[in-house]
Design a protein around this motif. Structure first.
Motif, PDB file in Angstrom:
ATOM      1  N   GLY A 225       0.863  -1.188   0.000  1.00 29.75           N
ATOM      2  CA  GLY A 225       0.000   0.000   0.000  1.00 29.75           C
ATOM      3  C   GLY A 225       0.891   1.226   0.000  1.00 29.75           C
ATOM      4  O   GLY A 225       0.753   2.134   0.807  1.00 29.75           O
TER       5      GLY A 225
ATOM      6  N   ASP B 262       0.668  -1.439  -4.708  1.00 24.60           N
ATOM      7  CA  ASP B 262      -0.533  -0.639  -4.415  1.00 24.60           C
ATOM      8  C   ASP B 262      -1.622  -1.034  -5.412  1.00 24.60           C
ATOM      9  O   ASP B 262      -1.342  -1.557  -6.493  1.00 24.60           O
ATOM     10  CB  ASP B 262      -0.234   0.861  -4.531  1.00 24.60           C
ATOM     11  CG  ASP B 262      -1.193   1.704  -3.690  1.00 24.60           C
ATOM     12  OD1 ASP B 262      -0.819   2.110  -2.578  1.00 24.60           O
ATOM     13  OD2 ASP B 262      -2.340   1.922  -4.149  1.00 24.60           O
ATOM     14  N   ALA B 263      -2.867  -0.750  -5.023  1.00 22.24           N
ATOM     15  CA  ALA B 263      -3.985  -1.015  -5.931  1.00 22.24           C
ATOM     16  C   ALA B 263      -4.102   0.095  -6.972  1.00 22.24           C
ATOM     17  O   ALA B 263      -4.666  -0.112  -8.050  1.00 22.24           O
ATOM     18  CB  ALA B 263      -5.276  -1.104  -5.131  1.00 22.24           C
TER      19      ALA B 263
ATOM     20  N   ALA C  30      -1.590  -4.411  -7.348  1.00 23.37           N
ATOM     21  CA  ALA C  30      -2.316  -5.563  -6.797  1.00 23.37           C
ATOM     22  C   ALA C  30      -3.342  -5.087  -5.790  1.00 23.37           C
ATOM     23  O   ALA C  30      -3.113  -4.104  -5.083  1.00 23.37           O
ATOM     24  CB  ALA C  30      -1.340  -6.521  -6.113  1.00 23.37           C
TER      25      ALA C  30
ATOM     26  N   SER D  37       2.579   1.216   5.734  1.00 23.68           N
ATOM     27  CA  SER D  37       2.269   2.438   6.473  1.00 23.68           C
ATOM     28  C   SER D  37       0.909   2.976   6.054  1.00 23.68           C
ATOM     29  O   SER D  37       0.675   3.254   4.870  1.00 23.68           O
ATOM     30  CB  SER D  37       3.354   3.486   6.209  1.00 23.68           C
ATOM     31  OG  SER D  37       2.994   4.694   6.852  1.00 23.68           O
ATOM     32  N   ALA D  38       0.038   3.110   7.024  1.00 23.09           N
ATOM     33  CA  ALA D  38      -1.313   3.646   6.808  1.00 23.09           C
ATOM     34  C   ALA D  38      -2.061   2.870   5.732  1.00 23.09           C
ATOM     35  O   ALA D  38      -2.909   3.429   5.039  1.00 23.09           O
ATOM     36  CB  ALA D  38      -1.251   5.131   6.455  1.00 23.09           C
ATOM     37  N   SER D  39      -1.716   1.621   5.562  1.00 24.93           N
ATOM     38  CA  SER D  39      -2.397   0.827   4.533  1.00 24.93           C
ATOM     39  C   SER D  39      -3.155  -0.357   5.126  1.00 24.93           C
ATOM     40  O   SER D  39      -4.204  -0.744   4.604  1.00 24.93           O
ATOM     41  CB  SER D  39      -1.400   0.337   3.477  1.00 24.93           C
ATOM     42  OG  SER D  39      -0.329  -0.356   4.069  1.00 24.93           O
TER      43      SER D  39
ATOM     44  N   HIS E 215      -6.843  -0.248   5.729  1.00 27.53           N
ATOM     45  CA  HIS E 215      -7.728  -0.269   4.553  1.00 27.53           C
ATOM     46  C   HIS E 215      -8.189  -1.682   4.204  1.00 27.53           C
ATOM     47  O   HIS E 215      -9.107  -1.854   3.402  1.00 27.53           O
ATOM     48  CB  HIS E 215      -7.000   0.282   3.319  1.00 27.53           C
ATOM     49  CG  HIS E 215      -6.846   1.764   3.330  1.00 27.53           C
ATOM     50  ND1 HIS E 215      -7.860   2.618   2.966  1.00 27.53           N
ATOM     51  CD2 HIS E 215      -5.800   2.562   3.669  1.00 27.53           C
ATOM     52  CE1 HIS E 215      -7.444   3.875   3.074  1.00 27.53           C
ATOM     53  NE2 HIS E 215      -6.201   3.860   3.502  1.00 27.53           N
TER      54      HIS E 215
HETATM   55  C1  LIG Z   1      -3.238   6.314   3.318  1.00 25.47           C
HETATM   56  S1  LIG Z   1      -2.452   5.672   1.915  1.00 25.47           S
HETATM   57  C2  LIG Z   1      -0.815   5.342   2.527  1.00 25.47           C
HETATM   58  C3  LIG Z   1       0.214   5.361   1.448  1.00 25.47           C
HETATM   59  C4  LIG Z   1       1.663   5.186   1.900  1.00 25.47           C
HETATM   60  N1  LIG Z   1       1.891   3.904   2.502  1.00 25.47           N
HETATM   61  C5  LIG Z   1       2.099   6.295   2.820  1.00 25.47           C
HETATM   62  O1  LIG Z   1       2.510   6.023   3.949  1.00 25.47           O
HETATM   63  O2  LIG Z   1       2.056   7.455   2.397  1.00 25.47           O
HETATM   64  C6  LIG Z   1      -3.138   4.049   1.741  1.00 25.47           C
HETATM   65  C7  LIG Z   1      -2.710   3.356   0.466  1.00 25.47           C
HETATM   66  O3  LIG Z   1      -3.185   2.006   0.495  1.00 25.47           O
HETATM   67  C8  LIG Z   1      -3.645   1.664  -0.797  1.00 25.47           C
HETATM   68  N2  LIG Z   1      -4.638   0.600  -0.682  1.00 25.47           N
HETATM   69  C9  LIG Z   1      -5.817   0.665  -0.051  1.00 25.47           C
HETATM   70  N3  LIG Z   1      -6.463  -0.502  -0.172  1.00 25.47           N
HETATM   71  C10 LIG Z   1      -5.663  -1.319  -0.889  1.00 25.47           C
HETATM   72  C11 LIG Z   1      -5.773  -2.655  -1.359  1.00 25.47           C
HETATM   73  N4  LIG Z   1      -6.856  -3.385  -1.116  1.00 25.47           N
HETATM   74  N5  LIG Z   1      -4.759  -3.170  -2.077  1.00 25.47           N
HETATM   75  C12 LIG Z   1      -3.650  -2.436  -2.347  1.00 25.47           C
HETATM   76  N6  LIG Z   1      -3.487  -1.169  -1.936  1.00 25.47           N
HETATM   77  C13 LIG Z   1      -4.478  -0.613  -1.215  1.00 25.47           C
HETATM   78  C14 LIG Z   1      -4.220   2.973  -1.340  1.00 25.47           C
HETATM   79  O4  LIG Z   1      -4.289   2.957  -2.765  1.00 25.47           O
HETATM   80  C15 LIG Z   1      -3.245   3.991  -0.794  1.00 25.47           C
HETATM   81  O5  LIG Z   1      -2.186   4.226  -1.679  1.00 25.47           O
END
Ligand SMILES: C[S@@+](CC[C@H](N)C(=O)[O-])C[C@H]1O[C@@H](n2cnc3c(N)ncnc32)[C@H](O)[C@@H]1O
Length: 289
Positions: A60, A83-84, A110, A129-131, A134
């Motif tokens: 993510g 990332d998605a 993915a 991080s912060a992912s 989700h």
């Molecule tokens: C709040 S952002 C954090 C991004 C980065 N890790 C950071 O610290 O700045 C959350 C990220 O998770 C990705 N994400 C959310 N759900 C996801 C999923 N099911 N599969 C892959 N990526 C996902 C989003 O596209 C986004 O880029």
């Protein structure tokens, strides 16, 4: 050691009408990376690693905050950034090229909510991080990470306490406490959709077989009235929150919020010289034993 810094180049901040949700999120992520760069670096420095990792995965990854911080910290490492969002990955690749580190980054699109994950190799450090909050099924995602790691390898989960606060408590003058009320409305909404946000990830990591070797909470409190990025960051975050809570706050609060968000108006958040960035980040370091 030849240690080329991989911080994203200092940006010029422009204010324009918000674009798509992905564009707005990308801008917020980039501003977050810029404003909190030192805090992210202190987290990567704290990780209880036994040897310098070579094969890293950033789950993510968004626009690459973690990816570039890790490349900077570990100059011999490669990162697989997952990332998605194809748009975020494209932005990350553009940055990697600008920084001359494109050979050290592989991007993989993915959906990590899928049961089967793409082949991520055998990483010695996975960073999320912060992912993780989700994920629709965080337990399954944590289990997938556990399986991908070699014994002894580390998983770093970084999560946020919530959206950062920027305004003084008594602001704006006609609606003091506005920011807290806006956040309460957003928090209530988010609890319904993302129960993992603000959760204690320690027990969840232990449940899938990890040994949690450390947990650290970093309090962020940045006061820098010359930092233009803070105003833009505040604007982006409040704009994004407004998009989801407009019908959940009083009309007086909405009017006051809109005055802050009106970048041409006298009440614009960009004109304030009393902004700070107040938030918390927690990191859990979990080892596959
Ligand atoms: C709040 S952002 C954090 C991004 C980065 N890790 C950071 O610290 O700045 C959350 C990220 O998770 C990705 N994400 C959310 N759900 C996801 C999923 N099911 N599969 C892959 N990526 C996902 C989003 O596209 C986004 O880029």
């Amino acid at each position: 050691m030849n240690h080329a810094h991989t911080h994203a180049p200092h940006q010029t901040h422009t204010h324009h009408t918000p674009g798509t949700d992905t564009e707005v999120q990308a801008e917020i992520l980039d501003l977050d990376a810029e404003v909190l760069a030192e805090h992210t670096a202190s987290i990567t420095a704290w990780l209880p690693l036994k040897t310098a990792p070579h094969h890293l995965v950033d789950l993510g990854c968004g626009t690459g905050t973690g990816t570039f911080a890790l490349l900077d910290r570990f100059p011999d490492a490669h990162v697989t950034a997952v990332d998605a969002s194809i748009e975020h990955l494209q932005r990350l690749r553009t940055k990697a090229c600008a920084l001359g580190v494109q050979d050290r980054v592989r991007t993989v699109q993915a959906d990590l909510d899928e049961t089967a994950w793409p082949d991520l190799g055998t990483p010695d450090l996975v960073w999320a991080s912060a992912s993780m909050h989700h994920m629709a099924r965080p337990d399954r995602a944590l289990r997938n990470v556990h399986e991908a790691l070699a014994p002894g390898a580390l998983f770093a989960v970084v999560e946020l306490a919530g959206h950062p606060r920027f305004l003084p408590e008594n602001a704006p003058r006609d609606r003091p406490g506005l920011e807290e009320r806006v956040h309460s409305a957003a928090d209530r909404l988010q609890k319904e959709h993302m129960p993992g946000r603000g959760a204690d990830w320690g027990p969840m990591l232990t449940d899938v077989g990890f040994t949690v070797e450390g947990e650290r909470t970093i309090a962020v409190d940045i006061e820098d009235d010359r930092n233009e990025a803070i105003g833009c960051y505040a604007l982006g975050v409040l704009q994004r929150i407004r998009g989801v809570i407009a019908d959940r706050i009083s009309s007086e609060d909405l009017t006051a919020l809109d005055r802050l968000l009106d970048t041409n108006g006298p009440g614009s958040v960009l004109r304030r010289d009393d902004l700070t960035v107040r938030t918390e980040r927690t990191v859990w370091a979990a080892r596959r034993t």
